[in-house]
Design a protein around this motif. Structure first.
Motif, PDB file in Angstrom:
ATOM      1  N   PRO A 316     -40.791 -80.535  43.736  1.00 36.21           N
ATOM      2  CA  PRO A 316     -41.174 -81.187  42.481  1.00 36.21           C
ATOM      3  C   PRO A 316     -41.034 -80.254  41.278  1.00 36.21           C
ATOM      4  O   PRO A 316     -40.978 -80.700  40.139  1.00 36.21           O
ATOM      5  N   GLU A 317     -40.979 -78.929  41.550  1.00 34.88           N
ATOM      6  CA  GLU A 317     -40.835 -77.959  40.458  1.00 34.88           C
ATOM      7  C   GLU A 317     -39.374 -77.573  40.232  1.00 34.88           C
ATOM      8  O   GLU A 317     -39.083 -76.700  39.426  1.00 34.88           O
ATOM      9  N   CYS A 318     -38.475 -78.161  41.000  1.00 34.94           N
ATOM     10  CA  CYS A 318     -37.065 -77.753  40.936  1.00 34.94           C
ATOM     11  C   CYS A 318     -36.527 -77.827  39.513  1.00 34.94           C
ATOM     12  O   CYS A 318     -36.705 -78.837  38.834  1.00 34.94           O
ATOM     13  N   ARG A 319     -35.833 -76.765  39.070  1.00 32.85           N
ATOM     14  CA  ARG A 319     -35.356 -76.729  37.687  1.00 32.85           C
ATOM     15  C   ARG A 319     -34.231 -77.757  37.446  1.00 32.85           C
ATOM     16  O   ARG A 319     -33.977 -78.157  36.324  1.00 32.85           O
ATOM     17  N   SER A 320     -33.581 -78.176  38.522  1.00 34.56           N
ATOM     18  CA  SER A 320     -32.435 -79.067  38.335  1.00 34.56           C
ATOM     19  C   SER A 320     -32.798 -80.546  38.368  1.00 34.56           C
ATOM     20  O   SER A 320     -32.238 -81.332  37.627  1.00 34.56           O
ATOM     21  N   CYS A 321     -33.721 -80.921  39.239  1.00 36.32           N
ATOM     22  CA  CYS A 321     -33.956 -82.362  39.383  1.00 36.32           C
ATOM     23  C   CYS A 321     -35.403 -82.760  39.096  1.00 36.32           C
ATOM     24  O   CYS A 321     -35.787 -83.880  39.386  1.00 36.32           O
ATOM     25  N   SER A 322     -36.179 -81.824  38.511  1.00 36.96           N
ATOM     26  CA  SER A 322     -37.581 -82.134  38.255  1.00 36.96           C
ATOM     27  C   SER A 322     -37.719 -83.232  37.210  1.00 36.96           C
ATOM     28  O   SER A 322     -37.041 -83.220  36.185  1.00 36.96           O
ATOM     29  N   THR A 323     -38.637 -84.177  37.478  1.00 35.88           N
ATOM     30  CA  THR A 323     -38.841 -85.265  36.521  1.00 35.88           C
ATOM     31  C   THR A 323     -39.724 -84.835  35.371  1.00 35.88           C
ATOM     32  O   THR A 323     -39.702 -85.432  34.310  1.00 35.88           O
ATOM     33  N   THR A 324     -40.557 -83.796  35.604  1.00 38.26           N
ATOM     34  CA  THR A 324     -41.521 -83.407  34.579  1.00 38.26           C
ATOM     35  C   THR A 324     -40.816 -82.882  33.336  1.00 38.26           C
ATOM     36  O   THR A 324     -41.290 -83.038  32.231  1.00 38.26           O
ATOM     37  N   ASP A 325     -39.682 -82.253  33.525  1.00 36.65           N
ATOM     38  CA  ASP A 325     -38.948 -81.736  32.388  1.00 36.65           C
ATOM     39  C   ASP A 325     -37.535 -82.307  32.429  1.00 36.65           C
ATOM     40  O   ASP A 325     -36.730 -81.958  33.260  1.00 36.65           O
ATOM     41  N   ASN A 326     -37.284 -83.216  31.515  1.00 38.81           N
ATOM     42  CA  ASN A 326     -35.976 -83.868  31.551  1.00 38.81           C
ATOM     43  C   ASN A 326     -34.866 -82.993  31.006  1.00 38.81           C
ATOM     44  O   ASN A 326     -33.700 -83.290  31.155  1.00 38.81           O
TER      45      ASN A 326
END
Ligand SMILES: [Zn+2]
Length: 484
Positions: A316-326
């Motif tokens: 969920p923290e992945c820099r590439s596919c995280s939804t929290t940071d578009n």
């Protein structure tokens, strides 16, 4: 030297002319294909017309020719007319038209994918032909994307095929993947894998990833998002992206390549076919449970076994596919994967210059020695230890394939224990230079260093290394020596 410069300039000019002509050819072929398509009316263009009270009703968007052409797969309830319509309406990019890309693209074209984009910056080499089945002997040294396009047009002239003879970069990748329903990663290097992985995560495009090396192949589906799937709008992420599974590039020694380690042709053939199958299922809207999402298929040709392993779940923290940071930016992938520079570019420098010998100098040295030996022979002096010793450190398979006459084989992977000790004895007993050699000149330096560290100070001066390896030998001295 001047002649070489002139020739190189002339060849560059010819290449440009060739490229321009290839582009014109594509344009004309496309124009011709479009004009042909316009003339086909699926219902009215029957060979004859009868007075018939009942008119034929086509219950979908597919014309008569498409139903006939794709009938064997439309018959399957798993595909059907609806699946075929989706296949015909979709756009798929195949990145890398090599061992994986060729069979994958062939099946996608045959199945009727409406729009196929073929990406490859490389040219066809003779060592590609055992596995890259869309290229033929006639295509040697031509663009792979172009050569594959021509083969695919022969398989299916009803679809659009666009060759893209370029390296994918941060500047051009989004324009490509954002326009596609599915991208197939058929590339052969880690930097492209990260670039595609990130770009697909960002563009919400499904990435079907394949790889093959030696006797083993792998397949998985990354960046599967349900938003992409019209049937499951309410669900979002269903699988990891490439970076969720591989947050950092693996170390150099863990990454092999087909040119260094070899590959059995049917292995990428098999994985490429399976990539095409997954891509078809994705465009038909198959749910994630039926796809290789969050799982990896591992095929071992040695015992014909298929295994499926679970991949680590989406981070969920992945820099590439995280939804929290578009907001996610593409990065400098060559720098990020600097450890994995292509082996051709990779040059070790372990030995001082005076212990490295060029191919030309080695040839002169060996010739001089041979003349000297002729003189010694006439004087009936015989001592094997006055010969220079050529130590080839490539694998036994490579050595059996080709080697310099009179060399001995000590594979670098076996250079320890008794084997190393016997080599050290040979070096100590020798009253002449000991020259280490390998394919490109890196392993030979490592082997020479191992010997230098153990042989004893008085013998170190004898140890030399063939700079640039047997590739340089083939280029400058013996043109009959195979380059592989
Ligand atoms: Zn991710």
């Amino acid at each position: 030297m001047e002649r070489i410069d002139t020739l190189e300039e002339e060849i560059a000019e010819l290449r440009n002319t060739l490229l321009a002509k290839e582009k014109e050819l594509i344009r004309l072929k496309k124009k011709w294909a479009d004009s042909q398509r316009k003339h086909i009316d699926p219902v009215n263009d029957l060979p004859f017309k009868m007075n018939f009270n009942h008119s034929t009703k086509l219950r979908g968007k597919l014309p008569k020719w498409a139903i006939e052409r794709y009938s064997r797969q439309i018959l399957l309830p798993e595909i059907g007319i609806q699946g075929q319509e989706r296949i015909c309406a979709s756009r798929v990019a195949v990145v890398g038209v090599g061992g994986l890309g060729c069979p994958a693209a062939a099946y996608l074209a045959a199945a009727g994918i409406g729009d196929i984009v073929l990406v490859d910056h490389d040219r066809v080499a003779v060592s590609n032909l055992h596995r890259q089945i869309l290229h033929t002997e006639e295509d040697l040294d031509t663009n792979k994307s172009m050569s594959a396009t021509e083969s695919l047009r022969k398989i299916n002239s009803r679809i659009n095929i666009t060759p893209y003879h370029r390296t994918l970069t941060t500047e051009n990748v989004m324009g490509l993947v954002a326009r596609c329903n599915v991208v197939l990663d058929c590339s052969d290097n880690v930097a492209t894998r990260y670039l595609l992985g990130d770009a697909c995560a960002l563009a919400k495009t499904v990435l079907v990833s394949g790889s093959a090396l030696k006797m083993e192949g792998q397949l998985t589906v990354y960046s599967y998002r349900a938003e992409n799937n019209k049937n499951e709008k309410d669900l979002s992420y269903r699988g990891p992206c490439y970076r969720c599974v591989f947050p950092t590039p693996p170390p150099l020694e863990a990454v092999g390549s087909c040119s260094a380690n070899g590959v059995a042709g049917p292995v990428p053939g098999m994985i490429g076919c399976l990539q095409a199958m997954e891509a078809l299922k994705v465009v038909m809207g198959y749910p994630y449970e039926k796809l290789m999402v969050g799982r990896m298929l591992i095929f071992d040709a040695e015992d014909m076994s298929f295994r499926t392993v679970k991949l680590r779940p989406r981070n969920p923290e992945c820099r590439s596919c995280s939804t929290t940071d578009n907001f996610m930016e593409l990065m400098d992938y060559d720098n990020f994967c600097s450890e994995q520079k292509r082996e051709e570019e990779f040059e070790l420098k372990l030995l001082p210059d005076e212990q490295r010998i060029s191919a030309q100098d080695l040839a002169i040295f060996l010739n001089q020695h041979q003349r000297q030996m002729g003189y010694e022979k006439r004087k009936k002096r015989k001592d094997k230890n006055t010969h220079p010793l050529l130590v080839d450190v490539r694998s036994a398979e490579e050595y059996k394939m080709c080697s310099i006459d009179g060399s001995v084989n000590y594979p670098i992977n076996e250079l320890s224990g008794e084997k190393l000790e016997s080599l050290l004895e040979m070096v100590r007993a020798r009253n002449n230079d000991v020259i280490f050699m390998c394919r490109r000149g890196n392993d030979s330096q490592i082997a020479a260093t191992t010997v230098i560290d153990a042989v004893g100070a008085q013998h170190i001066g004898k140890v030399k290394e063939l700079r640039g390896g047997l590739h340089e030998w083939a280029r400058h001295v013996d043109h009959y020596f195979p380059v592989y």
